[in-house]
Design a protein around this motif. Structure first.
Motif, PDB file in Angstrom:
ATOM      1  N   PRO A   1       2.082   0.653   3.962  1.00 31.30           N
ATOM      2  CA  PRO A   1       2.824  -0.520   4.449  1.00 31.30           C
ATOM      3  C   PRO A   1       4.013  -0.870   3.556  1.00 31.30           C
ATOM      4  O   PRO A   1       4.043  -0.514   2.367  1.00 31.30           O
ATOM      5  N   PRO A   2       4.998  -1.562   4.123  1.00 27.01           N
ATOM      6  CA  PRO A   2       6.160  -1.961   3.331  1.00 27.01           C
ATOM      7  C   PRO A   2       5.772  -2.835   2.141  1.00 27.01           C
ATOM      8  O   PRO A   2       4.871  -3.671   2.236  1.00 27.01           O
TER       9      PRO A   2
ATOM     10  N   TYR B   1       9.074   2.974  -7.767  1.00 22.64           N
ATOM     11  CA  TYR B   1       7.614   2.985  -7.932  1.00 22.64           C
ATOM     12  C   TYR B   1       6.929   2.935  -6.564  1.00 22.64           C
ATOM     13  O   TYR B   1       5.976   3.666  -6.306  1.00 22.64           O
ATOM     14  N   ALA B   2       7.416   2.061  -5.696  1.00 24.76           N
ATOM     15  CA  ALA B   2       6.784   1.877  -4.389  1.00 24.76           C
ATOM     16  C   ALA B   2       6.853   3.145  -3.555  1.00 24.76           C
ATOM     17  O   ALA B   2       5.852   3.581  -2.980  1.00 24.76           O
ATOM     18  N   THR B   3       8.037   3.757  -3.472  1.00 25.50           N
ATOM     19  CA  THR B   3       8.172   4.952  -2.632  1.00 25.50           C
ATOM     20  C   THR B   3       7.405   6.139  -3.212  1.00 25.50           C
ATOM     21  O   THR B   3       6.890   6.972  -2.466  1.00 25.50           O
TER      22      THR B   3
ATOM     23  N   VAL C   1       6.761   2.141   2.031  1.00 25.30           N
ATOM     24  CA  VAL C   1       8.125   1.832   2.444  1.00 25.30           C
ATOM     25  C   VAL C   1       8.623   0.723   1.514  1.00 25.30           C
ATOM     26  O   VAL C   1       7.960  -0.296   1.359  1.00 25.30           O
ATOM     27  N   ALA C   2       9.759   0.945   0.861  1.00 28.07           N
ATOM     28  CA  ALA C   2      10.294  -0.041  -0.085  1.00 28.07           C
ATOM     29  C   ALA C   2      11.329  -0.917   0.601  1.00 28.07           C
ATOM     30  O   ALA C   2      12.284  -0.419   1.193  1.00 28.07           O
ATOM     31  N   LEU C   3      11.147  -2.219   0.527  1.00 31.13           N
ATOM     32  CA  LEU C   3      12.048  -3.194   1.144  1.00 31.13           C
ATOM     33  C   LEU C   3      12.586  -4.115   0.056  1.00 31.13           C
ATOM     34  O   LEU C   3      11.810  -4.798  -0.618  1.00 31.13           O
ATOM     35  N   THR C   4      13.906  -4.117  -0.097  1.00 26.83           N
ATOM     36  CA  THR C   4      14.542  -4.935  -1.133  1.00 26.83           C
ATOM     37  C   THR C   4      15.575  -5.859  -0.513  1.00 26.83           C
ATOM     38  O   THR C   4      16.554  -5.390   0.080  1.00 26.83           O
TER      39      THR C   4
END
Length: 255
Positions: free
Chosen positions: A172-173, A217-219, A224-227
């Motif tokens: 998940p994002p 780090y997230a990816t 899914v990385a959301l900034t």
């Protein structure tokens, strides 16, 4: 929902074609994208040569300019309506950390944001379009969810990076901050056929800050990385320091 879709890889790139097909199932989508690859053009606008808009057989419109040109032209005269959302991508490779400063993908989305329209930039982490269908499906789902929850109010700008994984392996994002990269690799030089030295910008540096909480780090963990991004470059924490220093300099001049 009416969506303006652009990118920086060009209107024929697999990423924008896949994203258009996924978004067309949930919204009215208009494509205005660069004629050629415009990677790393950031927010550049073309001011010293004319721009032309042409229509491809599939209905996509393309411009002999930058990603920001495409969105700017669309919003200031090409379209006869104001879209609800500006979407950019899917980019062929990551736009994480310092990449966002240079990214034409982010630049296209940011141009929409500067006009007061919510905007999202989508990129795949690895180049080569691997698992592009999963990325397009994920992007469309995220567009639908975010737009439904955050319609109205102030505009927002999101940068999203999707690992090249099948849907069932994508996590998940995660909302993240931008990481940081080391300095870019050394410039590449070679001789031209005429004997002149040619210079090619070196590759991006490795991640310098890929700590927990960053997009890197997230990816890497399959998320899914959301900034959320902003445009204000002011160093607010340093305003008082520089203001005090300026007072001391001026007092010294008067003394």
């Amino acid at each position: 929902m009416k969506i303006l879709l652009s990118n920086d890889d060009g209107y024929q790139a697999p990423g924008i074609v896949a994203l258009y097909e996924a978004l067309a199932a949930i919204a009215d989508v208009e494509v205005v994208a660069p004629e050629h690859n415009n990677s790393a053009k950031s927010n550049a606008l073309t001011l010293h040569s004319p721009l032309y808009v042409h229509t491809a057989p599939n209905g996509f419109r393309y411009v002999n300019g930058t990603p920001a040109d495409c969105v700017h032209i669309a919003l200031t005269g090409l379209l006869d309506y104001r879209p609800d959302l500006v979407v950019s991508g899917i980019n062929n490779g990551a736009n994480m950390g310092d990449d966002t400063i240079y990214s034409g993908t982010v630049g296209a989305a940011m141009e929409g944001y500067l006009f007061g329209i919510p905007a999202i930039a989508f990129s795949q982490v690895e180049k080569g379009w691997g698992e592009l269908g999963a990325a397009a499906s994920t992007a469309a789902d995220l567009v639908q969810r975010v737009a439904a929850q955050h319609s109205g109010g102030k505009p927002w700008l999101l940068n999203v990076n999707i690992p090249n994984l099948p849907l069932d392996l994508l996590k998940p994002p995660k909302v993240c901050r931008l990481g940081r990269r080391h300095a870019a690799e050394r410039v590449i030089t070679m001789d031209s056929p005429r004997g002149d030295t040619m210079y090619w910008i070196g590759g991006a540096g490795a991640a310098a800050d890929a700590a927990e909480g960053t997009d890197f780090y997230a990816t890497a963990a399959g998320h899914v990385a959301l900034t959320p991004l902003k445009v204000d470059l002011t160093d607010h924490d340093a305003l008082a320091y520089w203001s005090q220093g300026m007072k001391q300099m001026l007092q010294g001049d008067l003394g």
